[in-house]
Design a protein around this motif. Sequence first.
Motif, PDB file in Angstrom:
ATOM      1  N   ASP A  15      18.089  36.359  31.703  1.00 37.33           N
ATOM      2  CA  ASP A  15      18.200  37.408  32.717  1.00 37.33           C
ATOM      3  C   ASP A  15      18.059  36.768  34.093  1.00 37.33           C
ATOM      4  O   ASP A  15      16.964  36.440  34.520  1.00 37.33           O
ATOM      5  CB  ASP A  15      17.128  38.473  32.514  1.00 37.33           C
ATOM      6  CG  ASP A  15      17.177  39.562  33.572  1.00 37.33           C
ATOM      7  OD1 ASP A  15      18.138  39.593  34.380  1.00 37.33           O
ATOM      8  OD2 ASP A  15      16.257  40.399  33.598  1.00 37.33           O
ATOM      9  N   SER A  17      19.178  38.324  36.853  1.00 35.54           N
ATOM     10  CA  SER A  17      19.489  39.413  37.771  1.00 35.54           C
ATOM     11  C   SER A  17      18.821  39.208  39.132  1.00 35.54           C
ATOM     12  O   SER A  17      19.215  39.817  40.123  1.00 35.54           O
ATOM     13  CB  SER A  17      19.067  40.757  37.175  1.00 35.54           C
ATOM     14  OG  SER A  17      17.677  40.782  36.915  1.00 35.54           O
ATOM     15  N   ARG A  50      10.113  32.682  31.689  1.00 35.73           N
ATOM     16  CA  ARG A  50      11.332  33.334  32.190  1.00 35.73           C
ATOM     17  C   ARG A  50      11.904  32.609  33.411  1.00 35.73           C
ATOM     18  O   ARG A  50      11.169  32.079  34.235  1.00 35.73           O
ATOM     19  CB  ARG A  50      11.040  34.784  32.592  1.00 35.73           C
ATOM     20  CG  ARG A  50      10.412  35.663  31.536  1.00 35.73           C
ATOM     21  CD  ARG A  50      11.205  35.862  30.299  1.00 35.73           C
ATOM     22  NE  ARG A  50      12.543  36.334  30.541  1.00 35.73           N
ATOM     23  CZ  ARG A  50      13.405  36.639  29.592  1.00 35.73           C
ATOM     24  NH1 ARG A  50      13.065  36.513  28.341  1.00 35.73           N
ATOM     25  NH2 ARG A  50      14.599  37.045  29.881  1.00 35.73           N
TER      26      ARG A  50
END
Length: 141
Positions: A15, A17, A50
């Motif tokens: 991710d 984003s 992450r």
Amino acid sequence: MDISVRRTSASIVEDRSWLGDLDGTQATRSITLVPALFTMATHFPKGVLRSGIVLGRVTANGATKGMYGPYDNTATDGREVAKGFLFNTIQMVEDGGLLTANKGAPMLERGFIRPWLLPAGNGLDAAARVDLAAHFKFRDE
């Protein structure tokens, strides 16, 4: 060479984003992460680190000099200066145990960032923004 089968996870979904656009993504820097510098509860509660975590470089003499860990404004080993963002999500738990060996990873050194989409525990604070201001634009809208 070890070619044994290893179970890591069903899948890791990347991710990114938090990226404001593709600027800087074509030329990430290869770095070495020191897993022992990260805290499971803060940085990888689900076993993965992450992408979007703010990184600092260890400049203090020792075995990890020149390697990277989480940016920490209160550190005294060099990591108190933010250098960039982890570009890929990294598996930190394998075969039921925490990684202990240092791990190669890509670091984003310039670009546009959407701070509100960074992962929890990312480390971006006012001091990190100052450190990163020459190479990153923060889109706070």
